[in-house]
Design an enzyme around this catalytic site. Structure first.
Site, PDB file in Angstrom:
ATOM      1  N   ARG A 165      42.726-111.999  51.788  1.00  0.00           N
ATOM      2  CA  ARG A 165      42.120-110.663  51.665  1.00  0.00           C
ATOM      3  C   ARG A 165      42.642-109.943  50.420  1.00  0.00           C
ATOM      4  O   ARG A 165      42.888-108.744  50.431  1.00  0.00           O
ATOM      5  CB  ARG A 165      42.412-109.786  52.890  1.00  0.00           C
ATOM      6  CG  ARG A 165      41.715-110.208  54.134  1.00  0.00           C
ATOM      7  CD  ARG A 165      40.200-110.109  53.974  1.00  0.00           C
ATOM      8  NE  ARG A 165      39.564-110.331  55.260  1.00  0.00           N
ATOM      9  CZ  ARG A 165      39.424-111.516  55.830  1.00  0.00           C
ATOM     10  NH1 ARG A 165      39.821-112.613  55.193  1.00  0.00           N
ATOM     11  NH2 ARG A 165      38.851-111.625  57.010  1.00  0.00           N
ATOM     12  N   SER A 239      37.905-105.258  59.928  1.00  0.00           N
ATOM     13  CA  SER A 239      39.350-105.210  60.209  1.00  0.00           C
ATOM     14  C   SER A 239      39.989-104.112  59.375  1.00  0.00           C
ATOM     15  O   SER A 239      39.800-104.080  58.156  1.00  0.00           O
ATOM     16  CB  SER A 239      40.011-106.527  59.842  1.00  0.00           C
ATOM     17  OG  SER A 239      39.448-107.584  60.568  1.00  0.00           O
ATOM     18  N   GLU A 335      43.725-102.920  55.140  1.00  0.00           N
ATOM     19  CA  GLU A 335      42.935-103.944  54.455  1.00  0.00           C
ATOM     20  C   GLU A 335      41.911-103.326  53.494  1.00  0.00           C
ATOM     21  O   GLU A 335      41.769-103.800  52.363  1.00  0.00           O
ATOM     22  CB  GLU A 335      42.277-104.817  55.520  1.00  0.00           C
ATOM     23  CG  GLU A 335      41.828-106.162  55.030  1.00  0.00           C
ATOM     24  CD  GLU A 335      40.348-106.174  54.808  1.00  0.00           C
ATOM     25  OE1 GLU A 335      39.902-106.910  53.943  1.00  0.00           O
ATOM     26  OE2 GLU A 335      39.640-105.412  55.485  1.00  0.00           O
TER      27      GLU A 335
HETATM   28  N1  EPU Z   1      43.001-110.331  69.671  1.00  0.00           N
HETATM   29  C1  EPU Z   1      43.492-109.631  70.746  1.00  0.00           C
HETATM   30  N2  EPU Z   1      43.111-108.332  70.903  1.00  0.00           N
HETATM   31  C2  EPU Z   1      42.268-107.719  70.042  1.00  0.00           C
HETATM   32  C3  EPU Z   1      41.775-108.437  68.931  1.00  0.00           C
HETATM   33  C4  EPU Z   1      42.157-109.745  68.769  1.00  0.00           C
HETATM   34  O1  EPU Z   1      44.263-110.151  71.554  1.00  0.00           O
HETATM   35  O2  EPU Z   1      41.961-106.564  70.275  1.00  0.00           O
HETATM   36  C5  EPU Z   1      43.342-111.740  69.524  1.00  0.00           C
HETATM   37  C6  EPU Z   1      42.115-112.616  69.791  1.00  0.00           C
HETATM   38  O3  EPU Z   1      41.962-112.913  71.147  1.00  0.00           O
HETATM   39  C7  EPU Z   1      42.419-113.863  68.975  1.00  0.00           C
HETATM   40  C8  EPU Z   1      43.247-113.325  67.812  1.00  0.00           C
HETATM   41  O4  EPU Z   1      43.721-112.045  68.205  1.00  0.00           O
HETATM   42  O5  EPU Z   1      43.186-114.769  69.710  1.00  0.00           O
HETATM   43  C9  EPU Z   1      42.445-113.236  66.534  1.00  0.00           C
HETATM   44  O6  EPU Z   1      41.296-112.414  66.754  1.00  0.00           O
HETATM   45  P1  EPU Z   1      39.909-112.684  65.997  1.00  0.00           P
HETATM   46  O7  EPU Z   1      39.504-114.103  66.128  1.00  0.00           O
HETATM   47  O8  EPU Z   1      38.962-111.650  66.458  1.00  0.00           O
HETATM   48  O9  EPU Z   1      40.262-112.507  64.480  1.00  0.00           O
HETATM   49  P2  EPU Z   1      41.183-111.460  63.698  1.00  0.00           P
HETATM   50  O10 EPU Z   1      42.422-112.179  63.250  1.00  0.00           O
HETATM   51  O11 EPU Z   1      41.356-110.229  64.489  1.00  0.00           O
HETATM   52  C10 EPU Z   1      40.267-112.089  61.348  1.00  0.00           C
HETATM   53  C11 EPU Z   1      39.684-111.381  60.172  1.00  0.00           C
HETATM   54  C12 EPU Z   1      38.235-111.019  60.435  1.00  0.00           C
HETATM   55  C13 EPU Z   1      37.463-112.305  60.691  1.00  0.00           C
HETATM   56  C14 EPU Z   1      38.094-113.050  61.863  1.00  0.00           C
HETATM   57  C15 EPU Z   1      37.505-114.413  62.041  1.00  0.00           C
HETATM   58  C16 EPU Z   1      41.512-110.266  59.044  1.00  0.00           C
HETATM   59  C17 EPU Z   1      42.170-108.986  58.719  1.00  0.00           C
HETATM   60  N3  EPU Z   1      40.444-110.208  59.853  1.00  0.00           N
HETATM   61  O12 EPU Z   1      40.277-111.163  62.433  1.00  0.00           O
HETATM   62  O13 EPU Z   1      37.713-110.421  59.258  1.00  0.00           O
HETATM   63  O14 EPU Z   1      36.105-112.033  60.979  1.00  0.00           O
HETATM   64  O15 EPU Z   1      39.515-113.248  61.635  1.00  0.00           O
HETATM   65  O16 EPU Z   1      37.921-115.236  60.979  1.00  0.00           O
HETATM   66  O17 EPU Z   1      41.946-111.319  58.582  1.00  0.00           O
HETATM   67  C18 EPU Z   1      37.382-108.337  58.135  1.00  0.00           C
HETATM   68  O18 EPU Z   1      38.126-108.768  57.259  1.00  0.00           O
HETATM   69  O19 EPU Z   1      36.876-107.199  58.080  1.00  0.00           O
HETATM   70  C19 EPU Z   1      37.126-109.180  59.306  1.00  0.00           C
HETATM   71  C20 EPU Z   1      36.381-108.761  60.323  1.00  0.00           C
END
Ligand code: EPU
Length: 340
Positions: A165, A239, A335
């Site tokens: 990012r 995010s 971010e």
């Molecule tokens: N999780 C929780 N609670 C929450 C949110 C997430 O426990 O409220 C857990 C989920 O269950 C999962 C883990 O955290 O096990 C990761 O969650 P998720 O797959 O939703 O991905 P993320 O790490 O929260 C990142 C990116 C997203 C991208 C997704 C999929 C960043 C900052 N964000 O989110 O990107 O869509 O992975 O690759 O790296 C963005 O940059 O705007 C964005 C949406």
């Protein structure tokens, strides 16, 4: 000659729907007008803010300079081999429309990046990424205009300094260039990227050998639609924080106290933590503070249903950062870019 408007409300130009105002504003449908717009700002000694989809920006207050809305369009194949196609895309093109176009043309590589809000010109700034793929993997080069001189410059992948990012355009080169086009190197044969656990689960019904990039794109769209609010309905910038990267020692210490901690290996020394999990664990999921709130499906996303000011969003963000620092000893980094 572009129109220069004064005191323009930017609510419709940022997906957080923050009603900040621009001192000067112009929307350009033709790239050839950019030099005039940049010269206008230079003559008046104004700072310049280039806006594409406005989906990764928080307007802290009114913008005291010239906001240039980049709205020019165009896609052109600039080179082809048996294996690859190089597609040059104008900065103002919508990212997801580009993904759909590429799927139709059978130019593969963007399927995991389906449904990311925003414009093509903004994509390199934060090296957009999702479901196991980052822009840098399909990036060939970009063209930009240096604001100070009006000169046109090309940047190859190394010069962009891509990271998680992150890119040089968020750091040393911040506010120095306006990206005018991006050239992508896409595949003619599919290479499916199925490393992300939620994606594999969503596609578990079909044997891997039968899967196509279109299946991957559909699965990504449905995962995103289930978890992430559509900015057209609920204002947000995706995010709000980066997933923090910590050293292995810190990770092991945290894991002892929090056995459910969700993490991804980065390398032998570092681990990336799921910030959404930390924020949920700290009790913020669904929390409402006046006009703004923490999304109730994805705690990493802040929403602005009351169309409040940027400082209201940032105040909530600060409370969350303080809470995560005191509960886990971890500093969350915002971010989106914050202006002015
Ligand atoms: N999780 C929780 N609670 C929450 C949110 C997430 O426990 O409220 C857990 C989920 O269950 C999962 C883990 O955290 O096990 C990761 O969650 P998720 O797959 O939703 O991905 P993320 O790490 O929260 C990142 C990116 C997203 C991208 C997704 C999929 C960043 C900052 N964000 O989110 O990107 O869509 O992975 O690759 O790296 C963005 O940059 O705007 C964005 C949406």
């Amino acid at each position: 000659m572009p129109d220069f408007l004064t005191d323009v409300n930017l609510e419709g130009y940022n997906t957080l729907a923050v009603p900040a105002r621009a001192r000067y504003f112009t929307s350009l449908d033709d790239e050839r007008e950019l030099a005039t717009a940049v010269a206008f700002a230079r003559e008046k000694g104004l700072p310049v803010l280039a806006l594409g989809g406005g989906s990764n920006i928080v307007l802290r207050g009114d913008y005291p300079g010239l906001v240039i809305h980049l709205n020019w369009r165009g896609r052109e194949v600039v080179n082809e081999t048996r294996e690859h196609v190089w597609l040059k895309v104008a900065a103002g093109e919508n990212w997801h429309q580009l993904v759909e176009y590429c799927l139709q043309q059978e130019y593969w590589g963007l399927e995991n990046l389906s449904l990311i809000p925003g414009s093509v010109g903004a994509a390199p700034i934060q090296n957009i990424g999702a479901y196991g793929v980052e822009l840098k993997e399909v990036f060939a080069e970009l063209e930009a205009m240096e604001i100070q001189s009006g000169q046109r410059v090309r940047f190859n992948r190394d010069q962009c300094g891509f990271g998680y990012r992150d890119s040089a355009f968020k750091n040393g080169l911040r506010d120095r260039y306006i990206i005018t086009s991006v050239t992508l190197k896409l595949n003619r044969l599919p290479h499916l990227k199925l490393s992300y656990p939620a994606l594999r689960e969503a596609l578990a019904d079909k044997p891997i050998a039968d899967l196509t990039p279109v299946d991957v794109s559909r699965a990504v769209c449905s995962i995103r639609q289930a978890k992430l609010p559509d900015p057209k309905e609920i204002p947000n910038v995706g995010s709000f924080f980066k997933n923090p990267v910590v050293d292995v020692k810190t990770f092991l210490r945290l894991q002892l106290d929090h056995p459910g901690l969700i993490s991804y290996p980065v390398d032998a020394l570092q681990v990336k933590l799921a910030a959404g999990w930390l924020i949920e664990r700290a009790g913020w999921k669904g929390f409402v503070q006046g006009n703004v709130a923490v999304h109730d499906q994805q705690a990493l996303v802040l929403i602005n249903p009351g169309r409040g000011y940027g400082h209201e969003v940032l105040r909530l963000a600060q409370r969350i950062q303080d809470s995560i620092a005191s509960e886990f000893g971890i500093r969350l980094e915002a971010e989106p870019r914050i202006y002015p």
